[in-house]
Design a protein around this motif. Sequence first.
Motif, mmCIF file in Angstrom:
data_model
loop_
_atom_site.group_PDB
_atom_site.id
_atom_site.type_symbol
_atom_site.label_atom_id
_atom_site.label_comp_id
_atom_site.label_asym_id
_atom_site.label_seq_id
_atom_site.Cartn_x
_atom_site.Cartn_y
_atom_site.Cartn_z
ATOM 1 N N GLY A 91 0.793 -1.228 0.000
ATOM 2 C CA GLY A 91 0.000 0.000 0.000
ATOM 3 C C GLY A 91 0.823 1.275 0.000
ATOM 4 N N LEU A 92 1.739 1.382 0.955
ATOM 5 C CA LEU A 92 2.503 2.625 1.064
ATOM 6 C C LEU A 92 3.356 2.865 -0.183
ATOM 7 C CD1 LEU A 92 3.497 5.106 2.561
ATOM 8 C CD2 LEU A 92 5.158 3.656 3.743
ATOM 9 N N ASN A 93 4.009 1.825 -0.656
ATOM 10 C CA ASN A 93 4.856 1.996 -1.851
ATOM 11 C C ASN A 93 4.030 2.462 -3.049
ATOM 12 O OD1 ASN A 93 7.075 1.295 -0.438
ATOM 13 N ND2 ASN A 93 7.402 -0.683 -1.414
ATOM 14 N N ASN A 94 2.838 1.870 -3.194
ATOM 15 C CA ASN A 94 1.969 2.294 -4.292
ATOM 16 C C ASN A 94 1.553 3.745 -4.128
ATOM 17 O OD1 ASN A 94 2.023 -0.018 -5.741
ATOM 18 N ND2 ASN A 94 0.039 -0.780 -5.083
ATOM 19 N N LEU A 95 1.229 4.127 -2.903
ATOM 20 C CA LEU A 95 0.818 5.513 -2.662
ATOM 21 C C LEU A 95 1.951 6.482 -2.984
ATOM 22 C CD1 LEU A 95 -1.093 5.150 0.743
ATOM 23 C CD2 LEU A 95 -2.084 5.846 -1.439
ATOM 24 N N LEU A 96 3.148 6.124 -2.536
ATOM 25 C CA LEU A 96 4.277 7.041 -2.726
ATOM 26 C C LEU A 96 4.647 7.219 -4.194
ATOM 27 C CD1 LEU A 96 6.600 6.018 0.253
ATOM 28 C CD2 LEU A 96 5.316 8.140 0.002
ATOM 29 N N THR A 97 4.414 6.187 -4.996
ATOM 30 C CA THR A 97 4.761 6.299 -6.414
ATOM 31 C C THR A 97 3.582 6.750 -7.272
ATOM 32 O OG1 THR A 97 4.349 3.917 -6.604
ATOM 33 C CG2 THR A 97 6.634 4.600 -6.340
ATOM 34 N N SER A 98 2.445 7.000 -6.629
ATOM 35 C CA SER A 98 1.276 7.435 -7.395
ATOM 36 C C SER A 98 1.310 8.950 -7.635
ATOM 37 C CB SER A 98 -0.007 7.068 -6.650
ATOM 38 O OG SER A 98 -0.155 7.910 -5.518
ATOM 39 N N ARG A 99 0.396 9.405 -8.476
ATOM 40 C CA ARG A 99 0.345 10.846 -8.758
ATOM 41 C C ARG A 99 -0.163 11.630 -7.561
ATOM 42 N NH1 ARG A 99 -2.855 12.378 -13.708
ATOM 43 N NH2 ARG A 99 -4.314 10.827 -12.908
ATOM 44 N N ASN A 100 -0.998 10.967 -6.733
ATOM 45 C CA ASN A 100 -1.524 11.632 -5.537
ATOM 46 C C ASN A 100 -0.818 11.100 -4.300
ATOM 47 O OD1 ASN A 100 -3.511 13.439 -6.506
ATOM 48 N ND2 ASN A 100 -4.732 11.657 -7.101
ATOM 49 N N ALA A 101 0.486 11.201 -4.297
ATOM 50 C CA ALA A 101 1.269 10.673 -3.176
ATOM 51 C C ALA A 101 0.902 11.404 -1.886
ATOM 52 C CB ALA A 101 2.749 10.836 -3.468
ATOM 53 N N PRO A 102 0.941 10.708 -0.755
ATOM 54 C CA PRO A 102 0.620 11.379 0.502
ATOM 55 C C PRO A 102 1.683 12.417 0.867
ATOM 56 C CG PRO A 102 1.430 9.153 0.908
ATOM 57 C CD PRO A 102 1.273 9.294 -0.578
ATOM 58 N N ASP A 103 1.238 13.444 1.558
ATOM 59 C CA ASP A 103 2.169 14.468 2.042
ATOM 60 C C ASP A 103 2.792 14.030 3.369
ATOM 61 O OD1 ASP A 103 1.535 16.831 0.106
ATOM 62 O OD2 ASP A 103 -0.417 16.044 0.748
ATOM 63 N N VAL A 104 2.006 13.267 4.120
ATOM 64 C CA VAL A 104 2.458 12.775 5.426
ATOM 65 C C VAL A 104 2.088 11.299 5.486
ATOM 66 C CG1 VAL A 104 2.138 12.953 7.934
ATOM 67 C CG2 VAL A 104 2.078 15.019 6.520
ATOM 68 N N TYR A 105 2.976 10.459 5.998
ATOM 69 C CA TYR A 105 2.634 9.035 6.057
ATOM 70 C C TYR A 105 3.267 8.347 7.263
ATOM 71 C CZ TYR A 105 7.188 8.475 3.731
ATOM 72 O OH TYR A 105 8.523 8.531 3.415
ATOM 73 N N PHE A 106 2.578 7.271 7.665
ATOM 74 C CA PHE A 106 3.036 6.455 8.794
ATOM 75 C C PHE A 106 4.200 5.588 8.335
ATOM 76 C CE2 PHE A 106 3.060 2.256 10.712
ATOM 77 C CZ PHE A 106 3.029 2.511 12.068
ATOM 78 N N GLU A 107 5.201 5.443 9.206
ATOM 79 C CA GLU A 107 6.313 4.544 8.885
ATOM 80 C C GLU A 107 6.998 4.119 10.182
ATOM 81 O OE1 GLU A 107 7.542 2.167 7.517
ATOM 82 O OE2 GLU A 107 7.932 2.943 5.505
#
Lengths: 435, 293
Positions: A91-107
Amino acid sequence: MRRARSFTRLTGIVAVAVASLALTACGSGSGSESTGDSTSSGPFTIRVAMGSTGETVDAVFTKLKAAYEAKYPGRTVEIVIQENDTYETIGLNNLLTSRNAPDVYFERPGTRLATKVHDGYAADITDAVNGPGFTGRFDPAAYSGMQIDGKTYMVPWSGDVTNVFWFNKAIFTANGLTPPATWDEFLALCGKLKAAGITPLVDGNKDKWPIGSIASHLAERSLGNDAYIAAIKGDQPMNSAGMVAAFDNLKTLADNGYINKSVNALPDDQATTQFLLGKAAMIGIGSWLVSDQISQAPKLQIGYFNLPTLPGSGDQKSVLGVSTGFVVNANSEHVSAGTDFLALMSASEATKLFAEAGLTPMTVDPFAGVTADANTVSLATLLSSAPTKVTPADNIDVKRADEFYGAAAAVIGGLKSPQEALDAAQKRVEALPKS
Amino acid sequence: MRPSSRWTPYLLVGPAVLFFAFVVGLPLVGTVWMSFTKWSGTNRMRFIGFDNFTRAFHDTVYQRAYLNTFIYIAATLVLEVAVGFALAGLVSIQGKRTLWYRITFFIPVMLPMVVIAVLWSFIYSDDGGLINSFLTGIGRDDLRRVWLGDPGTALLAVSVVSGWIYAGFYMAIFYAGLQRVPKSLLEAARLDGASEWDLFFKIKAPLVRGMTEVAVLLCITGAFQSFDLFFVMTKGGPDHATEIITTYLVSTVFVDHEVGYGAALSVIMTVVVVGLGLLYARFRREGDVDVEY
């Protein structure tokens, strides 16, 4: 001529079809309007992504969103919550490489954060966390694993003790038992329980991390923290005599029948259920057991003890634990707006909300003004006052930890001797490519 | 009728070709390209030539996954195809009310795989599971096992579940074939004194050979696609005893984030499956006997 015109027409149709397909495939974004800069005057949206840690915690983020939007007119927050396993795997990897990447994320801090920094997805927020929004909210030790080369990339959120031995107080009382201080006492206690016809210890190791966590802790106690970390990172062999000695303790549990035979076939949640139903006297699992106990067996009286002391060169008072945090995406157009959100998350009001939701916030006042469960508070103190915090192997190096956990599973399942299991794991990690 | 333009046929097949290229062709080319790179999914791709393939050929877990997959194929050929064939024979016996049997045997095919996997995990459970409770009930505690936690039984245990599901599917295929066997042929055989056993093995079975071949091919290719049953029931454990190619692939890509290596593993798997398919087709051609009925 006519043929040429037909070809042109066909080319046009093909181009439109390709474009349509491409747009269909790529246009699956959420449609958030992440435009403009946080310093610009126009309205904009920041996206905050995480894996779900339960409905009560997820609900806190809804409240934080409202508070943030009220505090910063013109800014909106989009909370993106995925199923936890999905988030942490794909999930996170897909989000980060998407056009609407998150500005803030859990890690998680450590290797996972370092990878994000290396790949250019973590912003240096050193100045922000030293600024007014965060002043006095965290003990400097809370940033352990969140700073790389002197720069801070993560804001601490919650902490968990990853493994202690939980016990059923009624069973202990009925058998005249008290929490053991040493490993030998622990084994004697297990022997008494077994003789009384009670399964001493239950665990669900289908996913390999529950016994892997215990193995991580045993390894640190046997080798010392630096040598344990070196073994997991591949700087030292995984099959050293000290590691074999650590794994011998797992073998003792298996050989004597002190742990459920089904350990490697059982998921951790089913093992938890068995413990909460009183089918075993103890379970080796993390601090999150409290929320399961409260929801599934509120009348059950449980206590815990840390891994008993063992012969070895490690810190015998060490605590196995993990912390989590939030990162601001280095590619975000709204880095300062993202840190503003994290400052709000770290404020005392938010801390109280998270503590009430069952988390152990990593702020300096995690339970101020909150009537929290006694075990949760006690575990938070155990973690914060630990002379050595041990990190589970999968938070150090995922691939090597997988081999390490696999070896632990083979030993606890009685499939291999410690030496055989660790030799096999060492052989496998030696075959891994250098990172 | 001739098309009005020489481009008309291309125009007609164009959308399908484009769609195929988009959902199969591009991912295929992309996967082959990725198999020559080191890539975590988020970092910069680095071309590393054949390193991933070299690593795969020395990867003992990957080799074990192939061995397990082939054992699984062998087991399911018996538990799915042979049992399905036998069930078809039973439910096609004349004069019996077999509709309910057919429905009953087919029901598992319609159930969600994850539900089945969870259900059978409870049946195999060490504590209070149906099988171990039954063994205790008949006084055979010595036979109790941690069925999914013992490397000696785990793969067979999962294969049995697979058989429980798909035997009904193959039964339906064979049943359809058996219904096409001319009744006159069977009547003639009966008049000659053939028993139901003779009818099944000496007349019906040879006449549905084509369907048997299809069933075997489906079983083999289906085994390479298996994932959910293994993932939910054992996650490849214990000690990789039920690790099959797909569970290892998913673990490599989504847990270890080794997308490049995972791509190489899937390219190798594709080559193996295509190779087996071609081999199968060749054997099939060599032994092909058309039976008209």
